[in-house]
Design a protein around this motif. Structure first.
Motif, short mmCIF file in Angstrom:
data_model
loop_
_atom_site.label_atom_id
_atom_site.label_comp_id
_atom_site.label_asym_id
_atom_site.label_seq_id
_atom_site.Cartn_x
_atom_site.Cartn_y
_atom_site.Cartn_z
N LEU A 8 0.83 -1.20 0.00
CA LEU A 8 0.00 0.00 0.00
C LEU A 8 0.87 1.25 0.00
O LEU A 8 0.59 2.21 -0.72
N VAL A 11 2.29 1.77 -3.43
CA VAL A 11 1.25 2.24 -4.35
C VAL A 11 0.98 3.73 -4.12
O VAL A 11 0.91 4.52 -5.08
N ALA A 12 0.83 4.13 -2.87
CA ALA A 12 0.58 5.55 -2.56
C ALA A 12 1.75 6.42 -3.04
O ALA A 12 1.53 7.50 -3.61
N THR A 29 -3.34 8.54 -1.07
CA THR A 29 -3.75 7.48 -0.14
C THR A 29 -3.95 6.20 -0.91
O THR A 29 -4.48 6.21 -2.02
N ALA A 30 -3.53 5.09 -0.30
CA ALA A 30 -3.86 3.76 -0.80
C ALA A 30 -4.51 3.01 0.35
O ALA A 30 -4.02 3.09 1.49
N ARG A 32 -6.68 -0.81 1.46
CA ARG A 32 -7.04 -2.17 1.08
C ARG A 32 -8.38 -2.51 1.75
O ARG A 32 -8.57 -2.25 2.93
N VAL A 38 -7.15 -2.95 -3.79
CA VAL A 38 -6.47 -1.72 -3.40
C VAL A 38 -7.11 -0.57 -4.15
O VAL A 38 -7.31 -0.64 -5.37
N HIS A 39 -7.44 0.50 -3.42
CA HIS A 39 -8.05 1.69 -3.99
C HIS A 39 -7.18 2.89 -3.62
O HIS A 39 -6.62 2.94 -2.53
N THR A 40 -7.11 3.85 -4.52
CA THR A 40 -6.27 5.02 -4.27
C THR A 40 -7.06 6.31 -4.37
O THR A 40 -8.15 6.35 -4.97
N ALA A 59 -10.20 8.14 -1.83
CA ALA A 59 -9.97 6.70 -1.83
C ALA A 59 -11.17 5.94 -1.27
O ALA A 59 -11.56 4.91 -1.82
#
Length: 138
Positions: A8, A11-12, A29-30, A32, A38-40, A59
C-alpha cells in the motif's frame, strides 16, 4: 509494516510521485478493502480551500463505488503519503475529518501514522485516532 501494507505504501508513493503538484495534489492514499482490492485517492485542492477534498475521502469514495450496493464497505488498512522537502515521502496521519470518515466506515481499520517525536511509522486502529468518538449506526 507487513508485506501487504508495504505494498500500500509503495502504491501511494507511486501515485503521488506521478501526479504531485505543489498546492494542488500533495497527498495520496492507498487503502485495502476486505476483498483484497487496493483503492487510491489523491488530494484535490480547490481555489476556495473549502472545496478541497482529501486523498483519504477520494480513496474511500472510490472503494465504496467498487462494492455492490448492499455490501458494507470494510477497509482493512490505510496509508497516506506526502512529499516533504528534498523529495522525501512521509507517511502522514489523516486530518480530523478523514479520521471521522474512516472510523465511520471501518472503525477497526489499521491506519499508518508517523509519530511526532521520532518519525517512526506505526499502526493505529482508526477508532483510536478519535478518543470519545460518538458512534452512529449506519
Amino acid at each position: 509494516m507487513s508485506g501487504a501494507d508495504a505494498e500500500l505504501l509503495a502504491v501511494a508513493q507511486e501515485v503521488l510521485g506521478r501526479v504531485w503538484r505543489d498546492g494542488r495534489h500533495e497527498v495520496a492514499t492507498a487503502l485495502r478493502t476486505a476483498d483484497g482490492a487496493v483503492h487510491t485517492g489523491v488530494h484535490v485542492e480547490g481555489s476556495c480551500r473549502r472545496s478541497s477534498v482529501c486523498a483519504e475521502g477520494v480513496a474511500l469514495g472510490t472503494a465504496r463505488g467498487a462494492y455492490p450496493g448492499g455490501e458494507p464497505l470494510t477497509v482493512i488498512s490505510v496509508v497516506s503519503v506526502q512529499i516533504k522537502p528534498a523529495g522525501r515521502f512521509r507517511v502522514i496521519a489523516p486530518c480530523g475529518v478523514c479520521r471521522e470518515l474512516i472510523s465511520d466506515y471501518s472503525p477497526d481499520a489499521t491506519v499508518w501514522v508517523t509519530t511526532p517525536d521520532d518519525d517512526e511509522v506505526v499502526p493505529m486502529r482508526a477508532l483510536d485516532l478519535l478518543p470519545e468518538k460518538s458512534r452512529r449506526a449506519w
